[in-house]
Write a protein that holds these residues in place. Structure first.
Motif, mmCIF file in Angstrom:
data_model
loop_
_atom_site.group_PDB
_atom_site.id
_atom_site.type_symbol
_atom_site.label_atom_id
_atom_site.label_comp_id
_atom_site.label_asym_id
_atom_site.label_seq_id
_atom_site.Cartn_x
_atom_site.Cartn_y
_atom_site.Cartn_z
ATOM 1 N N PRO A 166 -6.457 -41.316 36.037
ATOM 2 C CA PRO A 166 -6.228 -40.900 34.810
ATOM 3 C C PRO A 166 -6.008 -41.886 33.701
ATOM 4 O O PRO A 166 -6.374 -43.148 33.840
ATOM 5 C CB PRO A 166 -4.534 -40.797 35.121
ATOM 6 N N HIS A 167 -6.147 -41.503 32.460
ATOM 7 C CA HIS A 167 -6.403 -42.376 31.067
ATOM 8 C C HIS A 167 -5.609 -41.886 30.184
ATOM 9 O O HIS A 167 -4.947 -40.790 30.020
ATOM 10 C CB HIS A 167 -7.842 -41.729 30.742
ATOM 11 N N PRO A 168 -5.093 -42.903 29.459
ATOM 12 C CA PRO A 168 -4.296 -42.698 28.124
ATOM 13 C C PRO A 168 -5.017 -41.991 27.075
ATOM 14 O O PRO A 168 -6.076 -41.555 27.385
ATOM 15 C CB PRO A 168 -4.326 -43.890 27.562
ATOM 16 N N ALA A 169 -4.350 -41.272 26.303
ATOM 17 C CA ALA A 169 -5.178 -40.250 25.378
ATOM 18 C C ALA A 169 -4.594 -40.504 23.805
ATOM 19 O O ALA A 169 -3.600 -41.110 23.645
ATOM 20 C CB ALA A 169 -4.597 -38.967 25.806
ATOM 21 N N VAL A 170 -5.269 -40.118 23.002
ATOM 22 C CA VAL A 170 -5.042 -40.135 21.522
ATOM 23 C C VAL A 170 -5.257 -38.576 20.999
ATOM 24 O O VAL A 170 -6.289 -38.109 21.024
ATOM 25 C CB VAL A 170 -6.050 -41.035 20.686
ATOM 26 N N VAL A 171 -4.004 -38.177 20.304
ATOM 27 C CA VAL A 171 -4.397 -36.957 19.625
ATOM 28 C C VAL A 171 -4.787 -37.254 18.025
ATOM 29 O O VAL A 171 -4.038 -38.208 17.216
ATOM 30 C CB VAL A 171 -2.972 -36.220 19.465
ATOM 31 N N MET A 172 -5.865 -36.467 17.402
ATOM 32 C CA MET A 172 -6.398 -37.056 16.507
ATOM 33 C C MET A 172 -6.045 -35.998 15.356
ATOM 34 O O MET A 172 -6.405 -34.616 15.693
ATOM 35 C CB MET A 172 -7.798 -37.465 16.622
ATOM 36 N N LEU A 173 -5.309 -36.072 14.107
ATOM 37 C CA LEU A 173 -5.054 -35.021 13.211
ATOM 38 C C LEU A 173 -6.017 -35.200 11.784
ATOM 39 O O LEU A 173 -6.074 -36.058 11.070
ATOM 40 C CB LEU A 173 -3.654 -35.057 12.874
ATOM 41 N N HIS A 174 -6.676 -34.106 11.813
ATOM 42 C CA HIS A 174 -7.717 -34.115 10.571
ATOM 43 C C HIS A 174 -7.155 -33.973 9.256
ATOM 44 O O HIS A 174 -5.884 -33.876 9.091
ATOM 45 C CB HIS A 174 -8.860 -32.791 10.757
ATOM 46 N N GLY A 175 -7.812 -34.272 8.318
ATOM 47 C CA GLY A 175 -7.366 -34.295 6.841
ATOM 48 C C GLY A 175 -7.372 -32.896 6.309
ATOM 49 O O GLY A 175 -7.742 -31.931 7.078
ATOM 50 N N ARG A 176 -7.190 -32.571 4.913
ATOM 51 C CA ARG A 176 -7.293 -31.431 4.056
ATOM 52 C C ARG A 176 -8.750 -30.914 4.322
ATOM 53 O O ARG A 176 -8.772 -29.451 4.038
ATOM 54 C CB ARG A 176 -6.626 -31.755 2.728
ATOM 55 N N HIS A 233 -1.204 -28.639 -4.362
ATOM 56 C CA HIS A 233 -0.116 -27.609 -4.812
ATOM 57 C C HIS A 233 -0.861 -26.307 -4.967
ATOM 58 O O HIS A 233 -0.178 -25.226 -5.434
ATOM 59 C CB HIS A 233 0.046 -27.920 -6.214
ATOM 60 N N ASP A 234 -2.211 -26.305 -4.146
ATOM 61 C CA ASP A 234 -2.570 -24.910 -3.946
ATOM 62 C C ASP A 234 -1.969 -24.045 -2.985
ATOM 63 O O ASP A 234 -1.574 -24.384 -1.977
ATOM 64 C CB ASP A 234 -4.033 -25.054 -3.344
ATOM 65 N N PRO A 235 -1.053 -22.899 -3.425
ATOM 66 C CA PRO A 235 -0.423 -22.009 -2.601
ATOM 67 C C PRO A 235 -1.320 -21.497 -1.378
ATOM 68 O O PRO A 235 -0.436 -21.213 -0.372
ATOM 69 C CB PRO A 235 -0.028 -20.930 -3.324
ATOM 70 N N ASP A 236 -2.318 -21.728 -1.253
ATOM 71 C CA ASP A 236 -3.197 -21.057 -0.156
ATOM 72 C C ASP A 236 -2.993 -22.118 1.077
ATOM 73 O O ASP A 236 -3.254 -21.963 2.353
ATOM 74 C CB ASP A 236 -4.825 -21.255 -0.674
ATOM 75 N N ARG A 237 -2.523 -23.441 0.847
ATOM 76 C CA ARG A 237 -2.310 -24.355 1.599
ATOM 77 C C ARG A 237 -1.051 -24.490 2.448
ATOM 78 O O ARG A 237 -0.546 -25.116 3.500
ATOM 79 C CB ARG A 237 -2.220 -25.667 1.239
#
Length: 290
Positions: A52-62, A129-133
């Motif tokens: 087993p290995h540790p893990a990193v969750v990566m969250l992309h930008g806009r 502030h784009d409502p599409d987001r």
């Protein structure tokens, strides 16, 4: 004879580069967001050795997880990719970090919060502030994807249960802080790395982050998209409330300072910030995991 030797050498080199490129392409996986509704497509970078290995969750930008050369035509229909956006066309930054973690013995999981919700094209600068987001926002949507990613990883038999970390950039950095606000004193992610997050009232669930989980913010003084000063104030309030949070401020660094592309790395402050941030990131997760 010399020409033949050069041809053979060139052929071997081309084959080696092809194999290396193929090995760098992560596995495409799927899991349910913790909202119970969206099925998320994600890309899993794996260490070369058995777990087993540790893990990193990566969250992309806009801008989303894919290269700007490809994401304009991104469309998804359920699990079926109807576009050039896939594991082979991730942006250079996401490829770099995924390989960085995998080479150091960590799984790295990059969820695509946008594609499965019909926003695979991502968003341009200054579109907060784009409502599409709204349907992919960092307050009430994306934190569930991070939590779904955690559940997915913990269900695997090759991930160290108490050593899953969280990393996010820009909009994903704000999401990272919101996940920490939601996590509070509960167990979950072991530590969080927030790269140049938006820290204004429109980006965070609370102006003070209350958690027992260590947090590090990576900020640039010359950030042209978000305010490092506001993030420093959030860090100060959170630290006063008992949260273990550090805010690292890099002189001369811009937004996206760790992007390995030529444009960003032509800025001297970004070169220094990228090198230091990557060195600190591995040190932080290694220390937090023991």
């Amino acid at each position: 004879m010399i020409a033949l030797g050069r041809w053979i050498l060139g052929s071997v080199l081309a084959q080696w580069l092809a194999v290396s490129a193929a090995a760098a392409v992560p596995e495409t996986v799927y899991f349910k967001s913790a909202d119970g509704q969206a099925e998320i497509v994600a890309y899993l970078f794996k260490p070369a050795t058995r777990g087993p290995h540790p893990a990193v969750v990566m969250l992309h930008g806009r801008a989303g997880p894919y290269s700007a050369n490809d994401n304009a035509g991104c469309t998804f229909v359920g699990r079926t990719v109807q576009s050039p956006c896939n594991a082979a066309t991730l942006s250079m930054r996401h490829q770099m970090w995924g390989q960085f973690w995998a080479e150091r013995g960590y799984f790295a999981l990059l969820p695509d919060s946008f594609g499965p919700r019909g926003k695979a094209h991502g968003f341009g600068r200054f579109t907060h502030h784009d409502p599409d987001r709204d349907s992919v926002n960092e307050l009430t949507v994306r934190p569930f994807d991070a939590e779904g990613a955690l559940t997915y990883l913990l269900a695997r038999g090759d991930v160290v249960q108490n050593r899953v970390f969280l990393q996010g950039w820009s909009n994903g950095g704000s999401t990272t802080l919101n996940v920490m606000i939601r996590q509070g004193k509960q167990t979950g992610f072991r530590a969080a790395l927030a790269f140049y997050p938006g820290c204004g009232k429109e980006a965070l669930l609370d102006s003070t982050v209350l958690t027992t989980t260590p947090i590090t913010m990576f900020l640039g003084t010359d950030d042209e998209e978000v305010s490092p000063e506001i993030c420093q104030h959030v860090a100060e309030r959170s630290r006063a409330a008992g949260t273990p949070v550090d805010a690292l401020l890099y002189p001369g660094a811009t937004h996206d300072f760790d992007d390995p592309g030529e444009k960003r790395q032509s800025v001297p402050g970004n070169v220094a910030a990228k090198a230091d941030a990557m060195s600190r990131a591995i040190a932080i997760v290694n220390a937090a995991g023991h």
